[in-house]
Each structure stands twice: as structure tokens, then as C-alpha cells.
Design an enzyme around this catalytic site. Structure first.
Site, PDB file in Angstrom:
ATOM      1  N   SER A 131       0.820  -1.202   0.000  1.00 14.16           N
ATOM      2  CA  SER A 131       0.000   0.000   0.000  1.00 14.16           C
ATOM      3  C   SER A 131       0.856   1.254   0.000  1.00 14.16           C
ATOM      4  O   SER A 131       1.950   1.278   0.573  1.00 14.16           O
ATOM      5  CB  SER A 131      -0.905   0.013   1.233  1.00 14.16           C
ATOM      6  OG  SER A 131      -1.611   1.227   1.343  1.00 14.16           O
ATOM      7  N   TYR A 144      -3.144   0.083  10.003  1.00 13.69           N
ATOM      8  CA  TYR A 144      -3.055  -0.471   8.647  1.00 13.69           C
ATOM      9  C   TYR A 144      -1.740  -0.055   7.979  1.00 13.69           C
ATOM     10  O   TYR A 144      -1.017  -0.890   7.420  1.00 13.69           O
ATOM     11  CB  TYR A 144      -4.240   0.005   7.817  1.00 13.69           C
ATOM     12  CG  TYR A 144      -4.197  -0.417   6.366  1.00 13.69           C
ATOM     13  CD1 TYR A 144      -4.621  -1.674   5.971  1.00 13.69           C
ATOM     14  CD2 TYR A 144      -3.728   0.461   5.380  1.00 13.69           C
ATOM     15  CE1 TYR A 144      -4.577  -2.064   4.640  1.00 13.69           C
ATOM     16  CE2 TYR A 144      -3.677   0.086   4.052  1.00 13.69           C
ATOM     17  CZ  TYR A 144      -4.108  -1.178   3.687  1.00 13.69           C
ATOM     18  OH  TYR A 144      -4.056  -1.552   2.376  1.00 13.69           O
TER      19      TYR A 144
END
Length: 237
Positions: A131, A144
């Protein structure tokens, strides 16, 4: 390596980005596509073989490896979010434990379990779905982002560990993807089919890192600047 003729296993493939990767692998001529998911009941899509796998459960992972003992290409896609206020939220530690168990330990567990299978093939590979949040501090995505940063570092270590057996390891970095998990976010999002296509193209071109979107490309470029994106994140939001 080529996707055509390969035998692909994708975690978290019952929906969203994982399902897009499964469909794209099938479209590119993969010989077999295993769609890994926690619950296989009700999943019925032509050309995809559902396999039960919970990446947080070592026994489940071991059983999936036995069922898919001919895999040549692994896509570590399974992941969860988990929002907080910011890095000082009282729940950061609690949420982080749950997120890390999937996003980091899950990648470690599945990669280690499939590594001996991949070693049997002259051409084999792993694509880890990472990500832009690895480099961009987004306050409500603190657990996250940190988990994906850990997964990025592990990906780089994994690449070295698998170099001798000839297994290629690709890190795919992407921002928000247009799936049901991001439905409530009014932000620019990548199409999951495009992400899957770009990821497989990167693998076939021999790239070690794939930066799907322009924001990710700018973030990665900024890492060597005096004001990297993780210090001055405002231009990237």
C-alpha cells in the site's frame, strides 16, 4: 515469468481486489487458478477453484498448501483495515494486533508455507499486495499503514531469501482501490481490474516493485528528498 500456463493461488479472492486478480489470471491463460478465502460456501465462478484458507490459522494454511501443491505463482492479497483516530488513540495497540495478524503475519505464514512448493518450479513468483500507506501517514489508518510498512520490509527480506531458489518476489504498491471496503470514502480510487492487470504486467516484465498509481510513484520518489512524503504528507492526501 508468464501468467499464461502458471498455476496461481490468491488469498482473499472471494471479492474485491483478490477476485479481480483471480479473474485476470484466468483471462491471461493461467492453467489453474485457486481462489483462497475463509468461507467457500456459496462461491461459484467458472474457472476458479475455491480453497478454504484463513491466513491467521496455521492449520488452515497447511491444509490449503496440501490442496494446492502445484502452485507456481502466489498472490498475497488477504488484508484488513481497522480505523482509529490517530497514533495516540487508546485503541491503536488493540487494533494493531488484529491488523498485523492478517496483513503482516498472514503474509509471512503463507509465504513460508508455499515457498517449498514454489521451489519445485524453474519459474515461480510471489506478488505481495502492499500500500501507499506504507509511506504516507494517514492518521485514521495508523495500524493499517504500519502493518503494510512491515509487510513491505518483509517482502524485501523475502526476496533475498528466495533468490537462490529462483522465486521472483514482486512488491505491488497501490492507494485506495474501488471495492466494497472503500465504498464510504469519497476519494480517488483505482479500478481493481486495472490494478490486477498492472500487477501481472509488472511480474511478466521482471519488475521487483510495481507502483500502480501516480500518487504512489511520487511518494516513492520523495523518499530520498529533504522533505519526504512521510514528513510532509499534505500534498499527497
Amino acid at each position: 515469468m508468464k501468467v499464461q500456463g502458471s498455476i496461481v493461488f490468491i488469498t482473499g479472492a472471494n471479492r474485491g481486489l483478490g477476485l479481480a486478480f483471480a479473474r485476470q489470471a484466468r483471462a491471461l491463460g493461467a492453467a489453474k487458478v485457486y481462489a483462497g478465502m475463509r468461507k467457500v460456501e456459496g462461491f461459484d465462478e467458472s474457472g476458479l477453484i475455491p480453497v478454504q484458507i484463513d491466513v491467521t490459522d496455521p492449520q488452515s494454511v497447511a491444509a490449503a498448501v496440501l490442496q494446492a501443491a502445484d502452485v507456481t505463482l502466489l498472490v498475497n492479497n488477504a488484508g484488513i483495515g481497522g480505523s482509529v483516530r490517530d497514533a495516540l488513540d487508546d485503541h491503536v495497540e488493540e487494533v494493531s494486533r488484529a491488523v498485523f495478524e492478517v496483513n503482516y503475519h498472514g503474509v509471512v505464514r503463507v509465504s513460508q508455507s508455499f515457498a517449498p512448493i514454489l521451489a519445485r518450479s524453474e519459474e515461480a513468483g510471489i506478488i505481495n499486495i502492499l500500500s501507499n500507506a506504507s509511506w504516507l501517514p494517514v492518521p485514521f489508518l495508523t495500524p493499517y499503514g504500519v502493518s503494510k510498512a512491515a509487510a513491505w520490509s518483509y517482502t524485501n527480506h523475502l526476496r533475498l531469501a528466495l533468490k537462490q531458489q529462483g522465486t521472483r518476489v514482486v512488491a505491488l504498491h497501490v492507494g485506495y482501490v474501488d471495492t466494497d471496503l472503500t465504498a464510504g470514502l469519497n476519494l480517488p480510487k483505482s479500478n481493481p481490474d486495472d490494478v490486477a492487470r498492472i500487477g501481472f504486467v509488472g511480474l511478466e516484465e521482471g519488475r521487483l516493485e510495481v507502483l500502480v498509481d501516480e500518487k504512489g510513484q511520487r511518494l516513492k520518489h520523495s523518499l530520498s528528498s529533504n522533505l519526504p512524503g512521510y514528513v510532509e504528507p499534505d500534498p499527497y492526501y
